[in-house]
Design a protein around this motif. Structure first.
Motif, PDB file in Angstrom:
ATOM      1  N   GLU A  22       0.825  -1.208   0.000  1.00 58.60           N
ATOM      2  CA  GLU A  22       0.000   0.000   0.000  1.00 58.60           C
ATOM      3  C   GLU A  22       0.863   1.264   0.000  1.00 58.60           C
ATOM      4  O   GLU A  22       0.567   2.239  -0.704  1.00 58.60           O
ATOM      5  CB  GLU A  22      -0.919   0.000   1.222  1.00 58.60           C
ATOM      6  CG  GLU A  22      -2.055  -1.013   1.149  1.00 58.60           C
ATOM      7  CD  GLU A  22      -1.635  -2.426   1.532  1.00 58.60           C
ATOM      8  OE1 GLU A  22      -2.490  -3.324   1.532  1.00 58.60           O
ATOM      9  OE2 GLU A  22      -0.438  -2.626   1.843  1.00 58.60           O
ATOM     10  N   LEU A  26       1.056   4.254  -2.867  1.00 60.09           N
ATOM     11  CA  LEU A  26       0.915   5.686  -2.601  1.00 60.09           C
ATOM     12  C   LEU A  26       2.119   6.465  -3.127  1.00 60.09           C
ATOM     13  O   LEU A  26       1.971   7.565  -3.682  1.00 60.09           O
ATOM     14  CB  LEU A  26       0.752   5.931  -1.105  1.00 60.09           C
ATOM     15  CG  LEU A  26      -0.595   5.517  -0.492  1.00 60.09           C
ATOM     16  CD1 LEU A  26      -0.559   5.702   1.017  1.00 60.09           C
ATOM     17  CD2 LEU A  26      -1.729   6.332  -1.098  1.00 60.09           C
ATOM     18  N   SER A  29       1.646   7.022  -6.809  1.00 60.67           N
ATOM     19  CA  SER A  29       0.779   8.160  -7.108  1.00 60.67           C
ATOM     20  C   SER A  29       1.513   9.484  -6.935  1.00 60.67           C
ATOM     21  O   SER A  29       1.350  10.408  -7.740  1.00 60.67           O
ATOM     22  CB  SER A  29      -0.459   8.133  -6.204  1.00 60.67           C
ATOM     23  OG  SER A  29      -1.410   7.220  -6.684  1.00 60.67           O
ATOM     24  N   THR A 148     -12.780   5.146  -2.517  1.00 61.49           N
ATOM     25  CA  THR A 148     -11.646   5.891  -3.063  1.00 61.49           C
ATOM     26  C   THR A 148     -11.918   6.360  -4.485  1.00 61.49           C
ATOM     27  O   THR A 148     -11.680   7.530  -4.838  1.00 61.49           O
ATOM     28  CB  THR A 148     -10.373   5.025  -3.037  1.00 61.49           C
ATOM     29  OG1 THR A 148     -10.108   4.607  -1.706  1.00 61.49           O
ATOM     30  CG2 THR A 148      -9.174   5.814  -3.561  1.00 61.49           C
ATOM     31  N   LEU A 273      -4.873   2.683  -5.295  1.00 61.86           N
ATOM     32  CA  LEU A 273      -3.981   3.646  -4.653  1.00 61.86           C
ATOM     33  C   LEU A 273      -3.067   4.346  -5.651  1.00 61.86           C
ATOM     34  O   LEU A 273      -2.591   5.451  -5.381  1.00 61.86           O
ATOM     35  CB  LEU A 273      -3.143   2.944  -3.576  1.00 61.86           C
ATOM     36  CG  LEU A 273      -3.934   2.416  -2.379  1.00 61.86           C
ATOM     37  CD1 LEU A 273      -3.029   1.657  -1.418  1.00 61.86           C
ATOM     38  CD2 LEU A 273      -4.623   3.565  -1.646  1.00 61.86           C
ATOM     39  N   THR A 274      -2.817   3.718  -6.800  1.00 59.88           N
ATOM     40  CA  THR A 274      -2.027   4.398  -7.833  1.00 59.88           C
ATOM     41  C   THR A 274      -2.883   5.308  -8.698  1.00 59.88           C
ATOM     42  O   THR A 274      -2.361   5.966  -9.602  1.00 59.88           O
ATOM     43  CB  THR A 274      -1.305   3.367  -8.731  1.00 59.88           C
ATOM     44  OG1 THR A 274      -2.279   2.505  -9.347  1.00 59.88           O
ATOM     45  CG2 THR A 274      -0.315   2.534  -7.949  1.00 59.88           C
ATOM     46  N   LEU A 276      -4.510   7.891  -7.537  1.00 58.79           N
ATOM     47  CA  LEU A 276      -4.730   9.093  -6.735  1.00 58.79           C
ATOM     48  C   LEU A 276      -4.057  10.372  -7.245  1.00 58.79           C
ATOM     49  O   LEU A 276      -4.181  11.414  -6.579  1.00 58.79           O
ATOM     50  CB  LEU A 276      -4.266   8.847  -5.297  1.00 58.79           C
ATOM     51  CG  LEU A 276      -5.143   7.896  -4.474  1.00 58.79           C
ATOM     52  CD1 LEU A 276      -4.457   7.573  -3.151  1.00 58.79           C
ATOM     53  CD2 LEU A 276      -6.508   8.509  -4.221  1.00 58.79           C
ATOM     54  N   VAL A 308      -8.886   5.522   1.133  1.00 57.28           N
ATOM     55  CA  VAL A 308      -7.510   5.058   1.341  1.00 57.28           C
ATOM     56  C   VAL A 308      -7.357   4.480   2.740  1.00 57.28           C
ATOM     57  O   VAL A 308      -6.754   3.423   2.947  1.00 57.28           O
ATOM     58  CB  VAL A 308      -6.515   6.209   1.116  1.00 57.28           C
ATOM     59  CG1 VAL A 308      -5.113   5.792   1.557  1.00 57.28           C
ATOM     60  CG2 VAL A 308      -6.505   6.624  -0.343  1.00 57.28           C
TER      61      VAL A 308
END
Length: 314
Positions: A22, A26, A29, A148, A273-274, A276, A308
């Motif tokens: 995770e 992040l 991103s 998200t 998460l990518t 964002l 997230v």
């Protein structure tokens, strides 16, 4: 006292490693957000398609140097046919074809709607991972993904854009946007088998980037665009400096972090998460470009961050 501090640090380190996938997603991103700003400046000078072609060559050069420093070889030629096949196909679909579709979507429907279409990529990736590898997500992960992506879509839809006043939306632009999202989602899924075990993300990225660069430049030569691309760099030397920096932050560090992410967490979670960068770009727009945003943007950002948090708790 020192012994207790050491034990606490070890506990913190172990807990952090439990969220390695995770955290890597992040960081992906964040890297993509920074590189987007840099590469946008380069695109304004030499065009988006030329930027895409040159950044791949620069990324391959960086990765060759990194891999030579780490493993004494520029490319992981001993990685095995299986890894090369999966990662090579992933690079062609995600980086060569997917990004080309994305740039076509930018031209037809603008960045705002294109980014909105790209928010579908994590869902496409999660479905593909379920169909191809039988990877199932837990209900809590699905809830976190949903929240998200709703927040990201809300942010993108709320941002002012130059293309907002265009009359109508060309169907071809929507199709290219969907193809770009599919390419990104599938590219991440296809990279998973190639990254099994503790294979280096930099080595895996070198395979993806070199494969994508070969295919994209074959297309460039076939379209007789190689010479114009080189000439554009000669005419705008400052663009090359931007590409050198943007190529390091995005295609090298960002993509390598995304490969580390899929090694340690589910495809759907990593893909979400990518996705964002639209949220991460808000403070950059606020402090650097003095942009102002309404409550819809603020609420969308809050929703995305809640999602997230749910993914980490899941």
């Amino acid at each position: 006292m020192a012994a207790r501090l050491g034990e606490r640090l070890i506990v913190v380190f172990r807990r952090t490693m439990a969220y390695l996938g995770e955290i890597a997603a992040l960081l992906t991103s964040l890297c993509f957000s920074i590189s987007a700003v840099i590469l946008t400046q380069a695109s304004r000078q030499i065009g988006a398609l030329n930027t895409n072609r040159v950044r791949l060559i620069i990324a391959v050069s960086y990765l060759a140097m990194i891999n030579f420093a780490l493993f004494e070889r520029p490319l992981p030629i001993d990685a095995g046919i299986d890894r090369w096949a999966w990662l090579g196909l992933s690079g062609v679909i995600g980086l060569a074809l997917g990004d080309q579709f994305l740039f076509r979507a930018y031209a037809l429907i603008g960045p705002r709607l294109s980014m909105l279409m790209m928010s579908l990529a994590p869902a496409i990736g999660a479905m593909a991972a379920w169909v191809i590898f039988g990877e199932m997500l837990r209900p809590a992960q699905i809830a976190g993904m949903t929240v998200t992506l709703i927040g990201v879509a809300w942010v993108v839809a709320a941002r002012p854009a130059a293309d907002a006043a265009r009359p109508g939306v060309p169907l071809s632009g929507v199709v290219f946007g969907l193809l770009a999202a599919t390419g990104q989602g599938l590219g991440l899924v296809l990279a998973r088998p190639g990254m099994r075990g503790d294979f280096s993300p930099f080595a895996g990225n070198a395979i993806r980037m070199s494969s994508a660069a070969v295919v994209l430049w074959l297309i460039t030569f076939a379209q007789r665009q190689a010479a114009p691309t080189i000439q554009s760099l000669r005419d705008h030397r400052s663009a090359l400096r931007l590409l050198m920096l943007g190529g390091l932050v995005g295609p090298v560090l960002g993509v390598s972090a995304s490969l580390l992410a899929i090694q340690h967490t589910a495809i759907g979670v990593a893909g979400t998460l990518t996705a964002l960068p639209p949220v991460f770009l808000l403070p950059i727009g606020y402090f650097v470009y003095k942009e102002r945003f309404g409550w819809q943007t603020v609420i969308g950002t809050a929703v995305a961050l809640i999602g997230v948090g749910l993914l980490f708790l899941a």
